[in-house]
Write an enzyme that holds these catalytic residues in place. Structure first.
Site, PDB file in Angstrom:
ATOM      1  N   ASP A  80       0.850  -1.111   0.031  1.00  0.00           N
ATOM      2  CA  ASP A  80       0.043   0.094  -0.051  1.00  0.00           C
ATOM      3  C   ASP A  80       0.925   1.248   0.089  1.00  0.00           C
ATOM      4  O   ASP A  80       2.000   0.986   0.300  1.00  0.00           O
ATOM      5  CB  ASP A  80      -1.190   0.189   1.100  1.00  0.00           C
TER       6      ASP A  80
HETATM    7  C1  BGC Z   1      -5.175   3.463  -0.228  1.00  0.00           C
HETATM    8  C2  BGC Z   1      -4.791   2.163  -1.302  1.00  0.00           C
HETATM    9  C3  BGC Z   1      -4.788   2.846  -2.465  1.00  0.00           C
HETATM   10  C4  BGC Z   1      -3.683   3.782  -2.628  1.00  0.00           C
HETATM   11  C5  BGC Z   1      -3.237   4.371  -3.809  1.00  0.00           C
HETATM   12  C6  BGC Z   1      -3.593   4.269   0.071  1.00  0.00           C
HETATM   13  O1  BGC Z   1      -3.867   5.269   0.611  1.00  0.00           O
HETATM   14  O2  BGC Z   1      -5.322   2.699   1.252  1.00  0.00           O
HETATM   15  O3  BGC Z   1      -6.325   1.420  -1.376  1.00  0.00           O
HETATM   16  O4  BGC Z   1      -4.763   2.114  -3.601  1.00  0.00           O
HETATM   17  O5  BGC Z   1      -3.595   4.794  -1.486  1.00  0.00           O
HETATM   18  O6  BGC Z   1      -4.038   5.552  -3.837  1.00  0.00           O
END
Ligand code: BGC
Length: 857
Positions: free
Chosen positions: A235
């Site tokens: 993530d």
């Molecule tokens: C989220 C993810 C997301 C990523 C990119 C993170 O803060 O938890 O689900 O894919 O950001 O935007």
């Protein structure tokens, strides 16, 4: 399909080895690290193109973060799950692949398959269900569809990201049995049936180990036990330690350009802290992802270009999914001249024979008043619907059909009035109606670098600036244009952004000051910067120049990232809430029927924080009660991604749950309210009457930890146990509940341990679709855990059938062996539990119509 897949895998493996052999250590380490927010570096020497990733799950945002590059916006994941239709989820996935290809995206960062452990979970709207089986099959359909289109799906967030508070660090303590039977189960089903090309490891820890370093769950379970052969991407900012992340099975650290992989990883190899072989394994998986998505020359893409689904109509699909997702939880006859309408208790906990004759007088929906001269549409969300959830799931829809527009278009001969009532939003909406805006980007010397027309007053970029702009040459952005007020009076303007903001309206400076974030979460600060309001007296119809000048100051997301966010908000002169409610009540009293749309707001339901309650924000509860008292023909539409309290639900004849319905919201709503289609949804999650009744409400860590003390008892598993043990409260509406526009009788059930065959009859007057649900209930336990340790019943399968009035249809439902198994903590393995079970054919977990017994040994 399988032959093609194995042939592809063999050919890809050869190409991957060949490419790997040509790479030096620095290039390999660099390939495991984002080169920017959304992409991996290209390596032209081996024919490797730059892999581009983008969020999901309701659309494909692309590399920009703004309205300049709009997307088709499908209904929220809760809505998709409410269709109980994996094939429809697959079609959604194919449309998303088409969108991805259009935007040059190779890997979609979706679906989100964490569970609805608690209704307070902030990203509940972005997950499918409280049930692992339903989550798994909907998720598998979605992944298969995305990958049918040659685009990689990324199943996230592995694992235990079931709430948002302290999400970067929280240590979720989950015992092996709930971990396996609940939280890992959807990932397992999807990996084994849809074979995703990527997984995203979560921010949080599970049992003391952060998920980007969780060797036991990643190498041991995901890859070792389940055979996952795709890439593991962190993530965003979740990878914290070079050696531990690599050893923990992480392949890609995002976002770049500075991550724990890349140069720090090459250094770790050089000074002997990790072996180059370990790096090679991760690089192989990245190259395989590139091969699958057609980014590695010499390797055939997993889906040949000729086989990629084409020409999918996004608007039509968004509308179809929304209709199929709306859950009609209550539909009673309209009782005139009585203050309140009473109904049968919605929840029956004993199987009941089907006896209900077609009701007279007709139920409130579909809308039938004759004539329908005047329809009062009430609620701020009826005009400005919340069509999608916030946070990283945000996309910028190519258009939005509001409920008001949808109903007006469908009812050309009816006078459709609008009253906002009391607006629940605590933030001023982004400037749109009456504005013509353009964003201009300037360098420090005042040179114009780029210019972009704006869909509304929010200017946002993450990962990519407009061509010609970089984080190094950008100094000032000006959002400028004209505004023509529709009404005279005191207009509200709001400015937000981290940096210096100066607002000029009609030549007057209304705001000029530096502004700082009001939160420690950098994503939250980016997504929802603090707002500052000013008022201006304006004259209707008089066009004015408007300019918001913004000089950005560094955000905590990192000086190297091309990120930018600032906004101009605007609200027309408003009635004070008391007068607004009075006006709505008057409109309701003078109409033949009323549709009230109530909603959650960005501030109550989004990413980066959990909910603190389930009450509708503002004075919406009061608005519904007052309107219902003024007109008994009041239908309430709930525009929320997850459960809200509805204390007025028995004061109105009909309640329709609309989720975040996507860009075609109003068109789909008109289809369903006017009865050209029936609402097709069934609840994918239990809808509590009050937060206090919900079985799990603990989402705030204590000392950095959350103990999942409830074990396997979340959702209906917990509600059922409480109803049995403590005569505890019933929910407002149970898991699986949802009414169409016809009635069904359940006529026969034949069952073996491997399958159930259910015959149902459409006893109503309209054609309809029924979701036939099968639950498995252990009756005795020869060798299983004590009864108190097993739920009363669980969803084992379901199927959707259609039938014309008077006709029967047969649902054939395979029962997976897995439904009879538990995770045996002592043995550390799954165990089939012998014994006698009831197989129950049901309309919801509490409305069980037929049962048969099977004994398995
Ligand atoms: C989220 C993810 C997301 C990523 C990119 C993170 O803060 O938890 O689900 O894919 O950001 O935007």
């Amino acid at each position: 399909m399988t032959d093609h897949r194995s042939a592809h895998t063999a050919a890809a493996a050869v190409a991957v080895e060949k490419a790997l052999g040509k790479l030096d250590l620095d290039t390999k380490a660099g390939l495991l690290s984002g080169q920017d927010v959304w992409t991996l570096p290209a390596v032209p020497e081996i024919g490797l193109r730059s892999l581009v990733m983008s969020d999901g799950p309701v659309g494909v945002r692309g590399q920009g973060w703004g309205a300049a590059d709009p997307s088709v916006a499908l209904p929220s994941p809760t809505a998709l799950a409410a269709t109980w239709d994996p094939e429809l989820a697959r079609r959604a996935g194919r449309l998303l692949a088409q969108e991805a290809r259009r935007k040059g995206v190779h890997v979609l960062l979706a679906p989100t398959v964490n569970l609805h452990r608690s209704p307070l979970g902030g990203r509940h709207f972005e997950c499918f269900s409280e049930d692992p089986y339903l989550t798994g099959v909907i998720g598998a359909g979605y992944v298969a569809g995305v990958q049918d289109g040659g685009v990689g799906a990324t199943v996230k967030h592995f694992v235990g990201n079931d709430a948002e508070t302290e999400r970067f660090t929280v240590d979720n303590r989950i015992a092996p049995r709930p971990l396996r039977e609940l939280y890992l189960a959807p990932f397992e089903h999807i990996v084994q049936t849809a074979r995703p090309w990527a997984v995203m490891t979560a921010y949080n820890q599970v049992n003391g180990v952060t998920m980007t370093e969780h060797r036991e769950l990643v190498d041991g379970v995901l890859r070792g036990e389940w055979g996952f052969d795709g890439a593991n991407v962190s993530d965003w900012t979740a990878a914290r330690d070079t050696v531990r992340a690599l050893r923990g099975g992480l392949d890609i650290a995002m976002p770049g350009p500075h991550t724990v992989f890349g140069a720090p990883l090459a250094a770790a190899v050089r000074d002997g802290r990790v072996a180059e072989d370990e790096v090679d394994d991760a690089v192989r998986r990245v190259l395989l992802l590139a091969a699958r998505t057609g980014c590695l020359e010499g390797a055939p893409a997993a889906v040949a270009p000729a086989d990629v689904p084409q020409d999918i109509d996004g608007r039509a699909l968004a509308r179809e999914i929304a209709r199929r997702a709306f859950v009609l939880v209550r539909n009673e006859p309209v009782v005139r001249d009585e203050p309140a309408v009473r109904d049968e208790p919605a929840v029956r906990d004993e199987p009941t024979p089907e006896t209900a004759p077609a009701p007279t007088p007709p139920r409130a929906l579909p809308l039938t008043p004759r004539p329908l001269r005047k329809l009062a549409v009430i609620g701020a969300a009826a005009k400005d619907a919340r069509v999608l959830g916030g946070g990283s799931a945000t996309v910028f829809p190519e258009r939005i059909v509001s409920p008001l527009e949808g109903l007006r278009a469908a009812l050309p001969d009816t006078e459709v009035t609008f009253s906002a009532g009391a607006d629940p939003r605590t933030k001023v909406p982004h400037a749109r109606a009456g504005f013509e805006l353009c964003a201009r980007y300037y360098g420090a010397d005042g040179a114009l670098l780029a210019e972009q027309p704006q869909f509304d007053g929010k200017v946002q970029a993450m990962g990519r600036f407009p061509d010609g702009v970089t984080q190094h040459n950008l100094h000032t952005v000006e959002l400028a244009g004209t505004f023509t007020p529709q009404a005279g009076g005191a207009h509200t303007f709001a400015v937000s952004g981290t940096g210096e903001l100066r607002l000029t309206v009609g030549g007057r400076v209304l705001f000029d000051a530096p502004c700082a974030p009001d939160t420690d979460d950098p994503f939250e600060a980016f997504m929802n910067p603090a707002e500052h309001r000013v008022a201006a007296e304006l004259t209707a119809g008089q066009t004015l120049d408007v300019a918001l000048r913004f000089v950005p100051r560094g955000t905590a997301l990192g000086a190297d990232l091309p990120v930018l966010t600032f906004a101009l908000g605007h609200a027309e002169p408003q009635l004070d809430p008391d007068a607004g409610i009075e006006e709505a009540v008057r409109a309701a009293a003078g109409a033949d029927a009323v549709v009230v749309v109530v909603a959650t707001t960005e501030e109550t339901e989004s990413e980066g924080f959990d909910r603190t309650g389930l009450a509708l924000p503002g004075r919406q509860d009061e608005l519904v009660s007052r309107v219902a008292a003024a007109n008994p023909y009041t239908v309430v539409v709930v525009n929320a991604g997850s459960p809200v309290e509805m204390p007025w639900r028995e004061e109105v004849p009909a309640v329709l749950l609309g989720w975040f319905p996507g860009q075609e919201a109003g068109a789909a709503l008109a289809d369903v309210l006017l009865g050209t289609h029936e609402p097709g949804g069934r609840l994918p999650t239990t809808w509590p009457a009050r937060l206090a009744d919900a079985p799990v409400t603990q989402v705030t860590p204590a000392g950095g930890r959350i103990a999942y003390e409830e074990g396997v008892f979340i959702g209906y598993r917990a509600w059922q146990r409480r109803a049995r043990e403590e005569a505890g409260p019933a929910p407002a509406y149970p898991f699986g509940h949802g009414l169409g526009y016809t009635d069904w009788s359940y006529e026969s059930l034949e069952a073996t341990p491997a399958r159930a065959r259910v015959r149902v009859r459409n006893t109503g007057t309209r054609p309809g679709r029924e979701v036939v649900q099968v639950y498995l209930a252990p009756l005795d336990r020869v060798a299983g855990p004590a009864p108190a340790d097993r739920p009363d019943r669980w969803l084992a399968g379901f199927a959707t059938v259609e039938a014309a009035p008077g006709e029967t249809a047969e649902a054939e439902i395979a029962l997976p062996r897995r439904a009879f198994e538990i995770w045996d903590e002592a043995a550390g393995a799954r165990r089939f539990v012998d014994g006698t079970y009831a197989i129950e054919a049901a309309r919801s977990v509490t409305d069980r119509r037929l049962a048969a017994q099977v004994t398995v040994a």
